[in-house]
Design a protein around this motif. Sequence first.
Motif, PDB file in Angstrom:
ATOM      1  N   GLU A 260      -1.487   0.528 -13.147  1.00 57.80           N
ATOM      2  CA  GLU A 260      -2.358   0.806 -12.170  1.00 57.80           C
ATOM      3  C   GLU A 260      -3.348  -0.606 -11.875  1.00 57.80           C
TER       4      GLU A 260
ATOM      5  N   TRP B 110      -0.898  -2.865  -9.902  1.00 62.61           N
ATOM      6  CA  TRP B 110      -0.897  -2.484  -8.509  1.00 62.61           C
ATOM      7  C   TRP B 110      -2.277  -2.863  -7.832  1.00 62.61           C
ATOM      8  N   ARG B 111      -3.426  -2.587  -8.407  1.00 60.63           N
ATOM      9  CA  ARG B 111      -4.505  -2.767  -7.749  1.00 60.63           C
ATOM     10  C   ARG B 111      -5.055  -4.352  -7.882  1.00 60.63           C
TER      11      ARG B 111
ATOM     12  N   TYR C 101       2.510   1.670  -3.537  1.00 54.82           N
ATOM     13  CA  TYR C 101       1.512   2.202  -4.399  1.00 54.82           C
ATOM     14  C   TYR C 101       1.257   3.712  -4.165  1.00 54.82           C
ATOM     15  N   GLU C 102       1.418   4.137  -2.921  1.00 57.60           N
ATOM     16  CA  GLU C 102       1.027   5.599  -2.968  1.00 57.60           C
ATOM     17  C   GLU C 102       2.303   6.211  -3.448  1.00 57.60           C
TER      18      GLU C 102
ATOM     19  N   ARG D 219       1.807   6.301  -7.273  1.00 58.84           N
ATOM     20  CA  ARG D 219       1.028   7.305  -7.758  1.00 58.84           C
ATOM     21  C   ARG D 219       1.452   8.597  -7.655  1.00 58.84           C
ATOM     22  N   SER D 220       2.325   8.982  -6.567  1.00 57.79           N
ATOM     23  CA  SER D 220       2.914  10.333  -6.921  1.00 57.79           C
ATOM     24  C   SER D 220       3.866  10.589  -7.883  1.00 57.79           C
TER      25      SER D 220
ATOM     26  N   ALA E 127       0.973  -1.310   0.032  1.00 53.10           N
ATOM     27  CA  ALA E 127       0.100   0.031  -0.161  1.00 53.10           C
ATOM     28  C   ALA E 127       0.782   1.120   0.007  1.00 53.10           C
ATOM     29  N   MET E 128       1.997   1.260   0.719  1.00 54.24           N
ATOM     30  CA  MET E 128       2.669   2.458   0.786  1.00 54.24           C
ATOM     31  C   MET E 128       3.504   2.338  -0.697  1.00 54.24           C
TER      32      MET E 128
END
Length: 424
Positions: free
Chosen positions: A405, A408-409, A387-388, A391-392, A384-385
């Motif tokens: 995307e 990752w999901r 992935y964030e 995204r940035s 999760a971290m």
Amino acid sequence: MKPKLSQWKELLAARHKRKAADEQNEAEPDERVGTDVPFVEVWREYGVEPYWFAGDYCLIRETVYPLDHGHGRYRLGALHDVHRRWQEAPFSHPLSCRGFAIGDLFFFDTETMGLSSGAGTVMFLLGHARVLGDRIIVRQHLLPHPGAEVALYQSFLSDVNYTTLVTYNGKAFDWPRLKTRHALVRDMVPKLPAFGHFDLYHAARRLWKDKLDSLRLAEVERHILHIERDGDVPGFLAPMIYQAFLQTPHPDRIMPVLRHNEHDVLSLIVLYIHLSIQLLEAGQLPDPREQLAAARWLEAVGETAAAAGVYEQAGSKEAKEAREAKWQLSLLHRREKRYEEAVAIWRDLFDHGSGFWKMKAGLELAKAYEHHFRDAAEAHRYAAMAYEAWRSLAKASRQSVEKDEQEWRKRLERLARKKKGVEK
């Protein structure tokens, strides 16, 4: 092309006319030496002697250097120390001369009439160095006119008794062209020896492709070996100078090219010394880029223990390459199933690195906790971290990332199901 062909035709016709006159007069070879070689006394002042074979001749120049002669940043005699150190090195490498005598190394460079690989590209100068216990001898074989290649290759191959060829881009240029020209006269001269090959161009590319704008030997000399050639003839002018020499074969016209080739051969010796030191002392190199490149090369040839030591040294420095070195070391640990050590590095990169490293290290941590440690909750947390962080980065790049995307999901959903199953 017509004027060039006409010129070569005239030169060949003149040569055959002299041969016919010699045969008619039944002149002995020794009687021809002083008369058939233009400016022979001037040649001898330059240390050049004619070499006669099959009714024709080439010219041989020999230059002797003491071991303490400096060429750029090294003495030529440092080759002996490098040779000794390779025999004792704790790792093997394609550049290593372990098992060879120092005299087996054959430092070789040529000058040609063009860059083409076809049979029409004449090689007019063959230069090489022989390393002895107390001196280094550079010998050059010059083609004095078209049609004398039998004598040229006879003189060259009579002097070749070496095991390992050392060139700069010789695998792609010098040796294939020599083989092509040799094929035209192979029935009259010795066979080409079977060589091993140290091509220093590929070694330089491994270590300095990110450091130098150009990997031409002249650039490597200037920026790496600290060699400055004052008054040297650029290599690309050699064919034109040789053509002028064919029209008026005075030694002064071609000597600049011989000196240029001589310096090329000496530079091969110094470059081999420097490249060897780069590998033998990779852990102590001051330039982190070179250190990282050396470690990658060691890893690529299977010397993982040596590579790991260099990665550790590079990773301990305060430089942008340090994180890349740590990353490479972590991947090496992962391949060797040393997950605890790999995870320790990934955590360090995740905690102290930029968003890029948080994304890369976080993803590896998620994989390790999912597949090796079987900890779905921790795997989901790092995924999760990561992935964030991704995204940035993706938002800043403004590129299409729909496929990524989805990946990752899928990972997060899978880990969420695993985490939920464990909690139940």
